[in-house]
Design a protein around this motif. Sequence first.
Motif, PDB file in Angstrom:
ATOM      1  N   LEU A  82       0.836  -1.203   0.000  1.00 38.18           N
ATOM      2  CA  LEU A  82       0.000   0.000   0.000  1.00 38.18           C
ATOM      3  C   LEU A  82       0.868   1.249   0.000  1.00 38.18           C
ATOM      4  N   ARG A  83       0.624   2.129  -0.963  1.00 33.92           N
ATOM      5  CA  ARG A  83       1.191   3.481  -0.954  1.00 33.92           C
ATOM      6  C   ARG A  83       0.041   4.427  -1.243  1.00 33.92           C
ATOM      7  N   ARG A  84      -0.153   5.408  -0.376  1.00 32.06           N
ATOM      8  CA  ARG A  84      -1.303   6.290  -0.522  1.00 32.06           C
ATOM      9  C   ARG A  84      -0.914   7.732  -0.276  1.00 32.06           C
ATOM     10  N   ARG A  85      -1.472   8.608  -1.098  1.00 32.78           N
ATOM     11  CA  ARG A  85      -1.329  10.051  -0.866  1.00 32.78           C
ATOM     12  C   ARG A  85      -2.625  10.574  -0.270  1.00 32.78           C
ATOM     13  N   LEU A  86      -2.503  11.375   0.770  1.00 36.26           N
ATOM     14  CA  LEU A  86      -3.645  12.061   1.368  1.00 36.26           C
ATOM     15  C   LEU A  86      -3.431  13.554   1.170  1.00 36.26           C
ATOM     16  N   ASP A  87      -4.523  14.271   0.899  1.00 40.94           N
ATOM     17  CA  ASP A  87      -4.385  15.630   0.381  1.00 40.94           C
ATOM     18  C   ASP A  87      -4.588  16.736   1.403  1.00 40.94           C
ATOM     19  N   VAL A  88      -4.783  16.417   2.664  1.00 45.09           N
ATOM     20  CA  VAL A  88      -4.915  17.476   3.665  1.00 45.09           C
ATOM     21  C   VAL A  88      -3.558  18.167   3.836  1.00 45.09           C
ATOM     22  N   ARG A  89      -3.589  19.484   3.979  1.00 49.19           N
ATOM     23  CA  ARG A  89      -2.356  20.252   4.158  1.00 49.19           C
ATOM     24  C   ARG A  89      -1.646  19.822   5.444  1.00 49.19           C
ATOM     25  N   TYR A  90      -0.320  19.717   5.359  1.00 44.81           N
ATOM     26  CA  TYR A  90       0.486  19.255   6.486  1.00 44.81           C
ATOM     27  C   TYR A  90       1.489  20.352   6.831  1.00 44.81           C
ATOM     28  N   ASN A  91       1.640  20.643   8.125  1.00 46.16           N
ATOM     29  CA  ASN A  91       2.447  21.772   8.576  1.00 46.16           C
ATOM     30  C   ASN A  91       3.439  21.326   9.641  1.00 46.16           C
ATOM     31  N   SER A  92       4.600  21.968   9.679  1.00 44.56           N
ATOM     32  CA  SER A  92       5.581  21.697  10.726  1.00 44.56           C
ATOM     33  C   SER A  92       6.059  22.994  11.355  1.00 44.56           C
ATOM     34  N   ILE A  93       6.224  22.937  12.671  1.00 46.59           N
ATOM     35  CA  ILE A  93       6.766  24.034  13.467  1.00 46.59           C
ATOM     36  C   ILE A  93       8.096  23.568  14.032  1.00 46.59           C
ATOM     37  N   THR A  94       9.142  24.305  13.824  1.00 46.66           N
ATOM     38  CA  THR A  94      10.421  23.974  14.442  1.00 46.66           C
ATOM     39  C   THR A  94      10.587  24.798  15.718  1.00 46.66           C
ATOM     40  N   SER A  95      11.345  24.267  16.653  1.00 46.56           N
ATOM     41  CA  SER A  95      11.544  24.990  17.904  1.00 46.56           C
ATOM     42  C   SER A  95      12.240  26.326  17.665  1.00 46.56           C
ATOM     43  N   GLU A  96      13.112  26.403  16.654  1.00 46.63           N
ATOM     44  CA  GLU A  96      13.787  27.672  16.352  1.00 46.63           C
ATOM     45  C   GLU A  96      12.775  28.732  15.924  1.00 46.63           C
ATOM     46  N   ARG A  97      11.838  28.338  15.042  1.00 45.81           N
ATOM     47  CA  ARG A  97      10.826  29.288  14.596  1.00 45.81           C
ATOM     48  C   ARG A  97       9.871  29.640  15.744  1.00 45.81           C
ATOM     49  N   PHE A  98       9.565  28.653  16.576  1.00 46.28           N
ATOM     50  CA  PHE A  98       8.697  28.866  17.732  1.00 46.28           C
ATOM     51  C   PHE A  98       9.290  29.920  18.661  1.00 46.28           C
ATOM     52  N   ASP A  99      10.563  29.767  19.001  1.00 46.36           N
ATOM     53  CA  ASP A  99      11.239  30.716  19.883  1.00 46.36           C
ATOM     54  C   ASP A  99      11.247  32.115  19.266  1.00 46.36           C
ATOM     55  N   GLN A 100      11.571  32.184  17.984  1.00 46.79           N
ATOM     56  CA  GLN A 100      11.646  33.485  17.304  1.00 46.79           C
ATOM     57  C   GLN A 100      10.283  34.180  17.288  1.00 46.79           C
ATOM     58  N   ALA A 101       9.237  33.442  16.915  1.00 39.85           N
ATOM     59  CA  ALA A 101       7.910  34.046  16.785  1.00 39.85           C
ATOM     60  C   ALA A 101       7.370  34.519  18.136  1.00 39.85           C
ATOM     61  N   LEU A 102       7.596  33.730  19.187  1.00 45.42           N
ATOM     62  CA  LEU A 102       7.104  34.153  20.502  1.00 45.42           C
ATOM     63  C   LEU A 102       7.844  35.380  21.002  1.00 45.42           C
ATOM     64  N   ARG A 103       9.147  35.436  20.778  1.00 44.12           N
ATOM     65  CA  ARG A 103       9.907  36.607  21.236  1.00 44.12           C
ATOM     66  C   ARG A 103       9.541  37.850  20.441  1.00 44.12           C
ATOM     67  N   GLU A 104       9.118  37.677  19.193  1.00 42.37           N
ATOM     68  CA  GLU A 104       8.688  38.825  18.394  1.00 42.37           C
ATOM     69  C   GLU A 104       7.341  39.358  18.867  1.00 42.37           C
ATOM     70  N   THR A 105       6.538  38.509  19.510  1.00 40.28           N
ATOM     71  CA  THR A 105       5.182  38.885  19.914  1.00 40.28           C
ATOM     72  C   THR A 105       5.084  39.284  21.379  1.00 40.28           C
ATOM     73  N   LEU A 106       5.758  38.538  22.253  1.00 35.55           N
ATOM     74  CA  LEU A 106       5.640  38.784  23.693  1.00 35.55           C
ATOM     75  C   LEU A 106       6.615  39.860  24.145  1.00 35.55           C
ATOM     76  N   PRO A 107       6.206  40.748  25.024  1.00 39.55           N
ATOM     77  CA  PRO A 107       7.144  41.734  25.580  1.00 39.55           C
ATOM     78  C   PRO A 107       8.323  41.027  26.241  1.00 39.55           C
ATOM     79  N   ALA A 108       9.533  41.535  26.024  1.00 41.81           N
ATOM     80  CA  ALA A 108      10.737  40.871  26.523  1.00 41.81           C
ATOM     81  C   ALA A 108      10.700  40.662  28.032  1.00 41.81           C
ATOM     82  N   GLU A 109      10.108  41.613  28.747  1.00 44.44           N
ATOM     83  CA  GLU A 109      10.098  41.507  30.219  1.00 44.44           C
ATOM     84  C   GLU A 109       9.136  40.418  30.706  1.00 44.44           C
TER      85      GLU A 109
END
Length: 384
Positions: A82-109
């Motif tokens: 069995l080999r199957r393709r499923l068409d729902v969009r698939y997303n990945s979050i890396t910890s590097e991007r997670f850290d960057q995005a939160l620091r850009e949004t949350l006040p540093a203090e």
Amino acid sequence: MTRVRQCDLAIVGGGLAGGLIALALAKRRPEARVLLIEGGETLGGNHVWSFFESDVTPEDRLLIGPLVAHAWDGYHVVFPGLRRRLDVRYNSITSERFDQALRETLPAERVLTGRKAIGVGPRSVVLADGTRIEAGGVIDARGPGDLSTLECGWQKFLGRELRLAKPHGLQRPVVMDASVDQADGYRFVYLLPFGTDRLFVEDTYYSDTPTIDPALLAGRVSAYAASRGWPVADSAREETGALPVVMSGDFEAYWRSGGAHVAKAGMRAGLFQPVTGYSLPDAMRTARFIANLSDLSAPGLHEALFAFAKRAWDERGFYRLLNRMLFKAAEPDERWRVLKRFYTLDESLVERFYASRSTNMDKARILLGRPPVPIGRALRAIAG
């Protein structure tokens, strides 16, 4: 002399669950004085989190969108025959991007990293450096509680991000390649194409034990890459883990193990998909739930989050039943047949399953017909 700092809400644990709560509150309740406390130097640790587009609501997608580092228009699964393709969009979050995005949004203090918590109560947090945080409420999101209160199998893994000497040719992720030799339970390889010559390769097992042999699994990652004709130039990062696959247990004992009267989120609250162990959909729902609460005081938070987590536990008995069938009815090297049969079912059913939203019709369809395990064992597993 003890240093004291005050806030409206202290979130202990800057991983996925804690970070998303802080992000949701910053968007919905910017006036609230929220502190996000993380023992490591970065938010998110060393992880790749992935999710299907169907796991989150459009409202949630607006919040989580900036965290996504990679996205694809579908994914594949591979099993013998069995080999199957499923068409729902698939997303990945890396910890590097997670850290960057939160620091850009949350006040540093409002972000404290490198500050380990050594004492967590309903209204206070004591840090290793002697600082005392006094808060209207505290949420503990530091990871699992006492898993011995639950009966678990394990999804354990070692993943490496590889830079290849030539393009790998993959256009979409392979969420399960179970065509590999089976070992230590159900084994599959997970592939995320991060670039034309960058590939995250994870060797994964549905195993009876959480024990990981890093050298052995790293060798299997290298062997898999070689078998696909992918010469490895170097390895950028490595991630290991063992996620609980819960078959049964005492939810209230598990909750108390993390602090009887302390509000909890994420793995510490038992909020993860029972079959996969993944926690992102629940983390997103929890963040939205908390951001909409009118009462962020310690008693209100504890009562609301306990009820939220207990309701999820009660609603997910079907998934724990499936885990009992997988771990108690199927021979370890035959478990792949259970997953292969699952992936022959309707794509929308698969999407609802991963989002923990299976309908009664879905449940009947999953159990319908002769199971790919011995009948007697299946009946005993169903009986618990």
